[in-house]
Design an enzyme around this catalytic site. Structure first.
Site, PDB file in Angstrom:
ATOM      1  N   CYS A   1     -71.737  58.968  38.702  1.00 41.28           N
ATOM      2  CA  CYS A   1     -72.134  60.343  38.345  1.00 41.28           C
ATOM      3  C   CYS A   1     -73.652  60.508  38.391  1.00 41.28           C
ATOM      4  O   CYS A   1     -74.157  61.503  38.901  1.00 41.28           O
ATOM      5  CB  CYS A   1     -71.689  60.693  36.921  1.00 41.28           C
ATOM      6  SG  CYS A   1     -70.043  60.131  36.488  1.00 41.28           S
ATOM      7  N   ASP A   2     -74.395  59.559  37.833  1.00 41.42           N
ATOM      8  CA  ASP A   2     -75.822  59.779  37.579  1.00 41.42           C
ATOM      9  C   ASP A   2     -76.766  58.921  38.418  1.00 41.42           C
ATOM     10  O   ASP A   2     -77.977  59.132  38.390  1.00 41.42           O
ATOM     11  CB  ASP A   2     -76.122  59.529  36.090  1.00 41.42           C
ATOM     12  CG  ASP A   2     -75.335  60.479  35.194  1.00 41.42           C
ATOM     13  OD1 ASP A   2     -75.090  61.617  35.632  1.00 41.42           O
ATOM     14  OD2 ASP A   2     -74.963  60.086  34.078  1.00 41.42           O
TER      15      ASP A   2
ATOM     16  N   CYS B   1     -72.215  56.168  33.541  1.00 45.99           N
ATOM     17  CA  CYS B   1     -71.496  56.385  34.805  1.00 45.99           C
ATOM     18  C   CYS B   1     -72.476  56.393  35.977  1.00 45.99           C
ATOM     19  O   CYS B   1     -73.167  57.393  36.214  1.00 45.99           O
ATOM     20  CB  CYS B   1     -70.722  57.699  34.744  1.00 45.99           C
ATOM     21  SG  CYS B   1     -69.854  58.077  36.289  1.00 45.99           S
TER      22      CYS B   1
END
Ligand code: NAP
Length: 328
Positions: A140-141, A137
């Protein structure tokens, strides 16, 4: 111990969508039952730091966030069950669900929030470096890889979107695709080709994610990627710090096959601006119906929508029942 229970709202699945639906349903006095499923807490329990869930000034841990959501749902009156739904019957009224323990639940409404799972390449090195440079992701990261070099694996819309997103943050992005043409929409492809920070390795498959294991050096994590050209056999080693696997997701919908409308990829179909499925009283929220955003916060938002829609459905049901009783 098996039980026979009835509830106004049965929630299947315990990610952000399920817990948020539970909080809203419980606070509407609907006494929901939430069946936690095989992986209580969902995808966030296999991540580490979460920096994009609103309300926390400092990074929090994914598993901790999910524990908090569970406690919040229980504190306002949700009954949670460590069990798995093995069968559902949407033809009966109320609906029926059978659980792995032998318990049976009848429900006036059902909210499905069983989520989706990212597909992985299946390499041991990919598993070894998960949360240490390997992610599924970018939203997200990606932030953790600012000014670093990363690779994205895949050739669909997700891979291209992730590569473009990462190009805004990272020094260099290498897109690795196993064929010589992308599956992504043409307009997205053009943006990718026009971005000077993105290099494409065509006809390449990942052989190994390279890195330093915990306990084997000062800076454990990913250091490179070894790929093989499937036409020429040439091996390429790319120095980098992050690998984003974007080869698709599998929604957890096998239980609902031939029972609810789903698209060709198995995602549940809901009405526009709604979580309503094709069966009145059955709602779907979160990644089980969303292949575009896939975020904890969007899943939570859909969980809220589902609970509000279920509440309205139950109010109508009860009003109709009262009218029928009065008429008799
Ligand atoms: P996808 O369209 O299924 O694409 C997966 C990609 O990964 C394909 O290019 C595939 O290669 C590759 N792949 C699959 N297994 C692989 C393996 N084992 N090794 C190497 N490569 C592998 O998945 P997605 O991109 O996640 O998209 C899923 C759905 O969501 C699609 O319908 C997409 O349009 C939609 N989506 C929409 C948006 C948007 O509208 N903004 C954003 C993201 C996704 P091949 O091409 O060779 O098969």
């Amino acid at each position: 111990m098996s039980e026979k229970l009835h509830t106004k709202v049965l929630i299947i699945g315990s990610g952000p969508a399920g817990y948020t639906a539970a909080v809203y349903a419980a606070r509407s006095n609907l006494s929901p039952i939430l069946v936690l499923g095989l992986q209580p807490g969902g995808q966030l329990t296999i991540t580490t730091e979460v920096e994009n869930y609103p309300g926390f000034a400092d990074p929090i841990q994914g598993p901790w966030l999910m524990e908090q959501m569970k406690a919040q749902a229980e504190n306002v009156g949700t009954k949670t069950m460590h069990d798995i739904v093995t069968d559902v019957d949407f033809n009966s009224k109320p609906f029926k669900a059978k659980l792995d323990s032998g318990s049976e639940i009848t429900a006036d409404t059902i909210i499905i929030s069983t989520g989706a799972k990212a597909r992985w390449l299946g390499l041991p090195s990919e598993e070894k470096f998960q949360n240490m440079g390997v992610s599924a992701c970018a939203t997200c990261d990606g932030f953790f890889f600012r000014n670093k070099r990363v690779a994205v694996i895949g050739g669909g819309n997700s891979a291209v979107e992730e590569a473009l997103f990462l190009a805004n943050l990272c020094e260099k992005v290498t897109l690795v695709h196993r064929r010589d043409e992308l599956r992504a929409e043409k307009i997205m492809q053009q943006r990718l080709f026009d971005n000077p920070k993105i290099e494409i390795l065509w006809d390449n498959e990942v052989e190994e994610i390279l890195g330093v294991e915990v306990g084997q050096g000062d800076n454990p994590g990913v250091t490179g990627l070894r790929t093989k050209n499937n036409k020429t056999g040439d091996i390429t080693e790319t120095d980098l710090e992050g690998v984003f696997v974007a080869i698709g997701h599998d929604p957890a919908t096998s239980l609902f096959k031939d029972k609810l409308e789903m698209d060709a990829e198995g995602y549940l179909i809901t009405a526009p601006d709604s979580t309503a499925t094709n069966i009145p009283g059955v709602y779907a929220a979160g990644d089980v119906k969303d292949k575009i955003y896939r975020q904890a916060v969007t899943a939570a938002g859909m969980g809220c929508m589902a609970a509000l829609e279920a509440d309205k459905y139950i109010a109508n049901l009860e009003a109709n029942n009262q009218q029928n009783e009065a008429a008799e």
